[in-house]
Write an enzyme that holds these catalytic residues in place. Structure first.
Site, PDB file in Angstrom:
ATOM      1  N   GLU A  44     -52.988   1.013  78.525  1.00  0.00           N
ATOM      2  CA  GLU A  44     -53.323  -0.233  79.248  1.00  0.00           C
ATOM      3  C   GLU A  44     -52.292  -0.529  80.339  1.00  0.00           C
ATOM      4  O   GLU A  44     -51.923  -1.680  80.577  1.00  0.00           O
ATOM      5  CB  GLU A  44     -53.547  -1.373  78.263  1.00  0.00           C
ATOM      6  CG  GLU A  44     -54.726  -1.023  77.363  1.00  0.00           C
ATOM      7  CD  GLU A  44     -55.340  -2.158  76.610  1.00  0.00           C
ATOM      8  OE1 GLU A  44     -55.206  -3.307  77.030  1.00  0.00           O
ATOM      9  OE2 GLU A  44     -55.981  -1.861  75.583  1.00  0.00           O
TER      10      GLU A  44
HETATM   11  N1  CAA Z   1     -57.445  -9.206  88.763  1.00  0.00           N
HETATM   12  C1  CAA Z   1     -58.369  -9.246  89.758  1.00  0.00           C
HETATM   13  N2  CAA Z   1     -58.367  -8.400  90.811  1.00  0.00           N
HETATM   14  C2  CAA Z   1     -57.379  -7.493  90.864  1.00  0.00           C
HETATM   15  C3  CAA Z   1     -56.379  -7.391  89.876  1.00  0.00           C
HETATM   16  C4  CAA Z   1     -56.440  -8.301  88.786  1.00  0.00           C
HETATM   17  N3  CAA Z   1     -55.539  -8.283  87.807  1.00  0.00           N
HETATM   18  N4  CAA Z   1     -55.534  -6.385  90.192  1.00  0.00           N
HETATM   19  C5  CAA Z   1     -55.993  -5.866  91.366  1.00  0.00           C
HETATM   20  N5  CAA Z   1     -57.114  -6.528  91.746  1.00  0.00           N
HETATM   21  C6  CAA Z   1     -57.917  -6.328  92.947  1.00  0.00           C
HETATM   22  C7  CAA Z   1     -57.102  -6.596  94.210  1.00  0.00           C
HETATM   23  O1  CAA Z   1     -57.134  -7.960  94.565  1.00  0.00           O
HETATM   24  C8  CAA Z   1     -57.805  -5.732  95.222  1.00  0.00           C
HETATM   25  O2  CAA Z   1     -58.981  -6.375  95.667  1.00  0.00           O
HETATM   26  P1  CAA Z   1     -59.207  -6.763  97.238  1.00  0.00           P
HETATM   27  O3  CAA Z   1     -59.143  -5.467  98.001  1.00  0.00           O
HETATM   28  O4  CAA Z   1     -60.548  -7.403  97.256  1.00  0.00           O
HETATM   29  O5  CAA Z   1     -58.082  -7.693  97.592  1.00  0.00           O
HETATM   30  C9  CAA Z   1     -58.264  -4.551  94.403  1.00  0.00           C
HETATM   31  O6  CAA Z   1     -58.310  -4.970  93.037  1.00  0.00           O
HETATM   32  C10 CAA Z   1     -57.362  -3.350  94.533  1.00  0.00           C
HETATM   33  O7  CAA Z   1     -56.082  -3.778  94.157  1.00  0.00           O
HETATM   34  P2  CAA Z   1     -54.750  -3.035  94.572  1.00  0.00           P
HETATM   35  O8  CAA Z   1     -54.773  -2.726  96.030  1.00  0.00           O
HETATM   36  O9  CAA Z   1     -53.630  -3.836  94.035  1.00  0.00           O
HETATM   37  O10 CAA Z   1     -54.919  -1.648  93.787  1.00  0.00           O
HETATM   38  P3  CAA Z   1     -53.908  -0.484  93.567  1.00  0.00           P
HETATM   39  O11 CAA Z   1     -54.612   0.775  93.776  1.00  0.00           O
HETATM   40  O12 CAA Z   1     -52.638  -0.741  94.322  1.00  0.00           O
HETATM   41  O13 CAA Z   1     -53.650  -0.563  91.972  1.00  0.00           O
HETATM   42  C11 CAA Z   1     -52.642  -1.170  89.915  1.00  0.00           C
HETATM   43  C12 CAA Z   1     -53.146  -1.619  91.322  1.00  0.00           C
HETATM   44  C13 CAA Z   1     -52.053  -2.420  89.312  1.00  0.00           C
HETATM   45  C14 CAA Z   1     -51.597  -0.080  90.006  1.00  0.00           C
HETATM   46  C15 CAA Z   1     -53.873  -0.680  89.103  1.00  0.00           C
HETATM   47  O14 CAA Z   1     -54.390   0.520  89.602  1.00  0.00           O
HETATM   48  C16 CAA Z   1     -53.596  -0.532  87.630  1.00  0.00           C
HETATM   49  O15 CAA Z   1     -53.537  -1.522  86.907  1.00  0.00           O
HETATM   50  N6  CAA Z   1     -53.449   0.724  87.166  1.00  0.00           N
HETATM   51  C17 CAA Z   1     -53.270   1.007  85.748  1.00  0.00           C
HETATM   52  C18 CAA Z   1     -54.592   1.200  85.089  1.00  0.00           C
HETATM   53  C19 CAA Z   1     -54.484   1.112  83.617  1.00  0.00           C
HETATM   54  O16 CAA Z   1     -54.011   0.131  83.078  1.00  0.00           O
HETATM   55  N7  CAA Z   1     -54.984   2.155  82.944  1.00  0.00           N
HETATM   56  C20 CAA Z   1     -55.044   2.145  81.522  1.00  0.00           C
HETATM   57  C21 CAA Z   1     -56.349   2.683  81.057  1.00  0.00           C
HETATM   58  S1  CAA Z   1     -57.236   1.718  79.909  1.00  0.00           S
HETATM   59  C22 CAA Z   1     -56.545   1.956  78.388  1.00  0.00           C
HETATM   60  O17 CAA Z   1     -55.458   2.417  78.246  1.00  0.00           O
HETATM   61  C23 CAA Z   1     -57.364   1.453  77.256  1.00  0.00           C
HETATM   62  C24 CAA Z   1     -57.096   2.093  75.923  1.00  0.00           C
HETATM   63  O18 CAA Z   1     -57.676   3.093  75.598  1.00  0.00           O
HETATM   64  C25 CAA Z   1     -56.212   1.442  74.960  1.00  0.00           C
END
Ligand code: CAA
Length: 380
Positions: free
Chosen positions: A363
């Site tokens: 996550e």
């Molecule tokens: N809420 C709402 N919108 C969001 C958001 C949030 N928390 N975070 C980003 N966004 C939106 C942004 O506003 C943006 O939208 P707009 O273009 O309309 O403004 C869009 O999403 C893209 O955002 P970023 O440009 O910030 O995206 P990024 O490519 O820089 O990535 C990141 C941001 C935080 C690194 C994200 O990619 C991330 O969280 N990565 C990790 C993913 C993850 O947690 N993977 C785990 C897999 S699931 C798992 O593990 C489950 C399990 O099995 C236990």
């Protein structure tokens, strides 16, 4: 400011603690050893209302707040993090995602069964090349009018085989980047949907983690969650809450290891006295206790933010970052306090140490939490 838990929260804590001691503890070492899914235990947790804790009772949930959820997660995770991750994914990612963004039909058809624990769900975002970099989805969901066709592979999916319902994030329009991503509900048994081999993991070995393969899987349009192109935001918003659940899991792992180390230090004698009388051990316990309490405050604050409808992206990321670090550090110390006994399975702390590591990875890795936190801090 009131730091005490309400009567209701104390009751939930006691119920989760009793369940963990009576139902999760027996066999936990064997389940870890044999990588055996806690099927019976999850069924019982469904009956007790732990699988849809925050879901509205009209969809068979328990209608509780996030505070109740993190309190329960801590208690369950003290004993069995393999079982608690199943609870966490079902509650925070699958049920929350469907209740908040799903259609009434989706809630009737899927959420009711998920919230009651009749079935469990999985959240499918990660790919071989898109773990942290979640916008780089290679799995495609091509729009064919009244349905989508999914092709691709998902990796490290919790509940990979045990789930009946899968929330799959996939790219519909590459040109649109993250705005071309959709979230689709896929049922187990769909034609072309194959469950890949089970991962042989360092920790949380009782949970089942699989890759999933999609070969021309047809999904009706009514199974899309939200508007066209909402999939990435759906994933981000859902994961923000999921991180609070995993922070609570990390807290529980840390607290469980600490409680075992505290007890052991008062029983084990060396150099003519209980080892807790040696400052080398007492100071370790002091550090562990302080770190765990600090982590608990961060976890409760994030849960409180969610319950108040405040933005919880920052507090959730901070809680997960810190609690997972504390889980890692305190479990290592718990093994050290146990000495040679800590290195053998019967004393539980080696398992908790292995389980702790995943809380810094899934996550969103610790590095991802730091991206979220630093962006928020720098924006101010
Ligand atoms: N809420 C709402 N919108 C969001 C958001 C949030 N928390 N975070 C980003 N966004 C939106 C942004 O506003 C943006 O939208 P707009 O273009 O309309 O403004 C869009 O999403 C893209 O955002 P970023 O440009 O910030 O995206 P990024 O490519 O820089 O990535 C990141 C941001 C935080 C690194 C994200 O990619 C991330 O969280 N990565 C990790 C993913 C993850 O947690 N993977 C785990 C897999 S699931 C798992 O593990 C489950 C399990 O099995 C236990």
């Amino acid at each position: 400011m009131d730091f005490s838990l309400s009567e209701e929260h104390l009751m939930i804590q006691e119920a989760a603690r009793d369940f963990a001691q009576n139902e999760l503890l027996p066999g936990v070492i064997e389940r870890d050893d044999e990588q055996r899914f806690p099927t019976e235990q999850i069924k019982k947790m469904g009956e007790l209302g732990f699988m849809g804790m925050m879901v509205d009772p009209k969809y068979n949930g328990s209608g509780m707040d996030t505070m109740s959820y993190v309190i329960a997660m801590e208690e369950l995770s003290k004993v069995d993090a393999s079982a608690s991750v199943v609870v966490s994914v079902n509650n925070s990612l699958v049920c929350y995602g469907l209740e908040t963004y799903g259609t009434e039909e989706q809630k009737e058809k899927y959420l009711k069964r998920l919230a009651s624990g009749e079935i469990i769900g999985a959240f499918c975002l990660s790919e071989p090349e898109a773990g942290s970099d979640a916008t780089s989805q290679k799995t495609t969901a091509i729009d064919k009018g009244d349905h989508y066709i999914i092709n691709g592979t998902k990796n490290w999916i919790t509940n990979g085989n045990s789930a009946e319902v899968y929330l799959v994030i996939a790219q519909t329009d590459k040109e649109k980047g993250h705005k071309g991503i959709n979230a689709l509900i896929v049922e187990k048994g769909a034609e072309g949907f194959e469950i890949g081999p089970k991962e042989n993991k360092l920790g949380i070995r009782g949970s089942d983690t699989h890759s999933l393969i999609f070969n021309d899987v047809k999904v009706p349009k009514e199974n899309r969650i939200g508007e066209d192109g909402f999939g990435f935001k759906f994933a981000m918003k859902t994961l923000s809450g999921g991180r609070i659940g995993i922070a609570a899991q990390a807290l529980g792992i840390a607290a469980g290891a600490y409680e075992l180390a505290l007890k052991y230090s008062k029983e084990r004698k060396a150099f003519g006295t209980e080892i807790s009388n040696h400052q080398a051990i007492a100071f370790k316990l002091a550090d562990m206790h302080t770190q765990i309490q600090a982590a608990r405050h961060l976890v409760y604050k994030a849960a409180w933010d969610k319950d108040q409808d405040n933005n919880y992206d920052l507090s959730g990321a901070m809680a997960k970052l810190y609690a997972s670090q504390v889980a890692m550090e305190t479990t290592v110390e718990a093994v050290q306090i146990h000495g040679g006994n800590g290195f053998v399975k019967d004393y539980h702390v080696e398992r908790l140490m292995r389980d702790a590591k995943i809380t810094q990875i899934y996550e969103g890795t610790s590095e991802i939490q730091k991206i979220v936190i630093s962006r928020s801090v720098l924006k101010d």
